[in-house]
Design an enzyme around this catalytic site. Sequence first.
Site, mmCIF file in Angstrom:
data_model
loop_
_atom_site.group_PDB
_atom_site.id
_atom_site.type_symbol
_atom_site.label_atom_id
_atom_site.label_comp_id
_atom_site.label_asym_id
_atom_site.label_seq_id
_atom_site.Cartn_x
_atom_site.Cartn_y
_atom_site.Cartn_z
ATOM 1 N N CYS A 41 -0.629 -7.864 -4.827
ATOM 2 C CA CYS A 41 -1.497 -8.390 -3.769
ATOM 3 C C CYS A 41 -1.171 -7.720 -2.433
ATOM 4 O O CYS A 41 -0.139 -8.012 -1.818
ATOM 5 C CB CYS A 41 -1.330 -9.911 -3.672
ATOM 6 S SG CYS A 41 -2.059 -10.657 -2.206
ATOM 7 N N TRP A 61 -2.480 -7.972 0.601
ATOM 8 C CA TRP A 61 -2.384 -8.848 1.762
ATOM 9 C C TRP A 61 -1.099 -9.671 1.745
ATOM 10 O O TRP A 61 -0.539 -9.996 2.806
ATOM 11 C CB TRP A 61 -3.602 -9.758 1.850
ATOM 12 C CG TRP A 61 -4.794 -9.041 2.372
ATOM 13 C CD1 TRP A 61 -5.898 -8.644 1.673
ATOM 14 C CD2 TRP A 61 -5.004 -8.592 3.715
ATOM 15 N NE1 TRP A 61 -6.781 -7.980 2.490
ATOM 16 C CE2 TRP A 61 -6.255 -7.935 3.759
ATOM 17 C CE3 TRP A 61 -4.252 -8.677 4.885
ATOM 18 C CZ2 TRP A 61 -6.764 -7.373 4.919
ATOM 19 C CZ3 TRP A 61 -4.768 -8.118 6.047
ATOM 20 C CH2 TRP A 61 -6.008 -7.486 6.065
ATOM 21 N N CYS A 62 -0.622 -10.000 0.550
ATOM 22 C CA CYS A 62 0.659 -10.724 0.443
ATOM 23 C C CYS A 62 1.781 -9.874 1.033
ATOM 24 O O CYS A 62 2.602 -10.359 1.828
ATOM 25 C CB CYS A 62 0.977 -11.043 -1.020
ATOM 26 S SG CYS A 62 -0.256 -12.046 -1.869
ATOM 27 N N ILE A 63 1.797 -8.609 0.645
ATOM 28 C CA ILE A 63 2.850 -7.690 1.097
ATOM 29 C C ILE A 63 2.752 -7.470 2.615
ATOM 30 O O ILE A 63 3.768 -7.466 3.318
ATOM 31 C CB ILE A 63 2.741 -6.340 0.359
ATOM 32 C CG1 ILE A 63 2.764 -6.542 -1.174
ATOM 33 C CG2 ILE A 63 3.856 -5.398 0.798
ATOM 34 C CD1 ILE A 63 3.965 -7.276 -1.707
#
Length: 375
Positions: free
Chosen positions: A276, A278-280
């Site tokens: 993901c 956007w998670c990172i």
Amino acid sequence: MKKPLFVLAVAAMTQANQAMAQNEMPLSVNLQNTNDTVVVICMDMNTREAGSKDTLAVNKTSFSTTLRVKEPSYTYLLNMKNGKINSQVFFVAVPGEKCEITGDWNSSYYLNGSEFYKQYDAMDRSLEVFQNEKNALDKECREMLEKGMNRDSVISYFQSKAEGIDARMEKAQMDYVKANPKSEISAYLVSQLGTEKTDAAYKLLDASVRNGRMKSILKLALEQAAKEKEMKEKAKLVSEGKAAPDFTLKDINGKPLRLSSLRGKYVVLDFWGSWCGWCIKGFPEMKNYYNKYKGKLEILGIDCGDTETKWKEAVKKHALPWLHVYNPRGNGDITGKYAIQGYPTKIVVDPKGVIAKVVVGEDPAFYTYLDKLFK
């Protein structure tokens, strides 16, 4: 009279060739801005994972291949550069048909070939006006952000405008299905409609289409619609003011960790995955806030969709200092309990185990909330 062995052998070969042809689809591509590698992925409509994957070293604008598909399947062409996806094309691969794709990776592409794809492209062109409106809206909102306008206001403006565009596009899609109940293109459109319209659109289809070769596409659409409805019902139970469902998952050291064992302080449940983007991207700011409110706040990272190896590698690579647990697929998966529909999703649980805040996506509103909470 017995047929000679040679005649029988020729007949067997002919049947085998016909069966192979039924499971194949010739594909010709002529797209500007083609990079050195194109990856072709045909989805297995039963497992919902990649059924076949071919990597083509092309180094030219035009190339051809043969897709091996047993049934109509969602198919992706990924335009790769230095191992990264630069752009992509999506279409439905149908065995026994012939598809030609022309245009530009970075703008519009067109489908041609057999009659099915000519109709497919005509339908696509009729809906292109809505995508153009979306693109213009996206550009307008980016310019608003560049001028320094409030991000939350811009997001609110985008959502209000986008909802209107989506509603008009759904109406156009439904009108097409109503006017063409015997068309296989209508079956594809059913799979593209919003959850609330899927069942109604499916019922408009002629029985010959519902039971025809597009069954795999329709089956997946109905299953996804049912799942989304179920998740929306669960989301009503997992909302602010409701008790956070308890769970036990294995931590980074393989030991069981129970959510209720963290009572007494605020806990952020961070549903994420190494896949993901956007998670990172959100990790640096999360680290800042973890240090800012250390002692008042605990973060529990809940990895989803990874193998255990990839999960541990990601935690180490990004040096994530908070608690971590692994959420397995199948039995033990807690994403259903929490009605997770997007990543990342951050759920703030108060010291008594009650859900205080739910934020989907990497949204600054999450950090604004924490500042107000601990101020």
